[in-house]
Design a protein around this motif. Structure first.
Motif, PDB file in Angstrom:
ATOM      1  N   LEU A 156     -73.137 -16.090 -31.121  1.00 58.61           N
ATOM      2  CA  LEU A 156     -72.331 -15.150 -30.360  1.00 58.61           C
ATOM      3  C   LEU A 156     -72.478 -13.751 -30.949  1.00 58.61           C
ATOM      4  N   LEU A 157     -72.280 -12.747 -30.125  1.00 53.82           N
ATOM      5  CA  LEU A 157     -72.337 -11.362 -30.570  1.00 53.82           C
ATOM      6  C   LEU A 157     -70.906 -10.830 -30.628  1.00 53.82           C
ATOM      7  N   LYS A 158     -70.429 -10.539 -31.858  1.00 52.55           N
ATOM      8  CA  LYS A 158     -69.082 -10.013 -32.047  1.00 52.55           C
ATOM      9  C   LYS A 158     -69.180  -8.684 -32.774  1.00 52.55           C
ATOM     10  N   ASN A 159     -68.664  -7.641 -32.155  1.00 50.87           N
ATOM     11  CA  ASN A 159     -68.664  -6.301 -32.750  1.00 50.87           C
ATOM     12  C   ASN A 159     -70.058  -5.865 -33.186  1.00 50.87           C
TER      13      ASN A 159
ATOM     14  N   LYS B  50     -72.523  -7.731 -34.186  1.00 53.51           N
ATOM     15  CA  LYS B  50     -73.148  -8.604 -35.174  1.00 53.51           C
ATOM     16  C   LYS B  50     -73.229 -10.026 -34.632  1.00 53.51           C
ATOM     17  N   VAL B  51     -74.281 -10.723 -35.019  1.00 52.52           N
ATOM     18  CA  VAL B  51     -74.461 -12.117 -34.610  1.00 52.52           C
ATOM     19  C   VAL B  51     -73.602 -12.997 -35.503  1.00 52.52           C
ATOM     20  N   SER B  52     -72.870 -13.927 -34.889  1.00 50.86           N
ATOM     21  CA  SER B  52     -72.058 -14.847 -35.683  1.00 50.86           C
ATOM     22  C   SER B  52     -72.112 -16.238 -35.068  1.00 50.86           C
ATOM     23  N   GLY B  53     -71.905 -17.234 -35.917  1.00 54.45           N
ATOM     24  CA  GLY B  53     -71.878 -18.619 -35.460  1.00 54.45           C
ATOM     25  C   GLY B  53     -73.249 -19.135 -35.112  1.00 54.45           C
ATOM     26  N   GLY B  54     -73.260 -20.217 -34.415  1.00 46.46           N
ATOM     27  CA  GLY B  54     -74.513 -20.830 -34.005  1.00 46.46           C
ATOM     28  C   GLY B  54     -74.952 -21.922 -34.970  1.00 46.46           C
ATOM     29  N   THR B  55     -75.825 -22.772 -34.489  1.00 47.61           N
ATOM     30  CA  THR B  55     -76.363 -23.872 -35.278  1.00 47.61           C
ATOM     31  C   THR B  55     -77.790 -23.533 -35.679  1.00 47.61           C
ATOM     32  N   LYS B  56     -78.076 -23.582 -36.977  1.00 45.81           N
ATOM     33  CA  LYS B  56     -79.420 -23.278 -37.456  1.00 45.81           C
ATOM     34  C   LYS B  56     -80.334 -24.480 -37.239  1.00 45.81           C
ATOM     35  N   GLN B  57     -81.564 -24.192 -36.824  1.00 43.91           N
ATOM     36  CA  GLN B  57     -82.597 -25.216 -36.737  1.00 43.91           C
ATOM     37  C   GLN B  57     -83.898 -24.617 -37.230  1.00 43.91           C
TER      38      GLN B  57
END
Length: 83
Positions: free
Chosen positions: A55-58, A60-67
């Protein structure tokens, strides 16, 4: 009376005995450190880190699942996950 399926599963054939496939077998068999990631399909050791559902918050990219994906296979249009 239900129709009989037109499709059936057949035994797969091994990859063709080409020079490229022989090189891949050699690369897969090469020794490597136990902690190093290596692609099970092509034997490559280059990886890319991707995030799914970020997600893009302010700004900056935040969250998500790394693969982790094999970079060599990705360049060929294949998406091979490494663990």
């Amino acid at each position: 009376m239900p129709e009989k399926s037109k499709f059936h599963v057949i035994a797969g054939t091994p990859p063709p005995a080409t020079q490229l496939e022989e090189v891949r077998k050699i690369v897969r068999a090469m020794p490597k450190p136990a902690s190093m990631l290596q692609c099970h399909r092509c034997g490559g050791r280059e990886i890319m880190e991707t995030k799914i559902g970020a997600l893009l918050k302010n700004g900056k990219v935040s969250g998500g699942t790394k693969q982790y994906l094999c970079a060599s296979c990705f360049l060929k249009g294949e998406r091979v996950l490494l663990k």
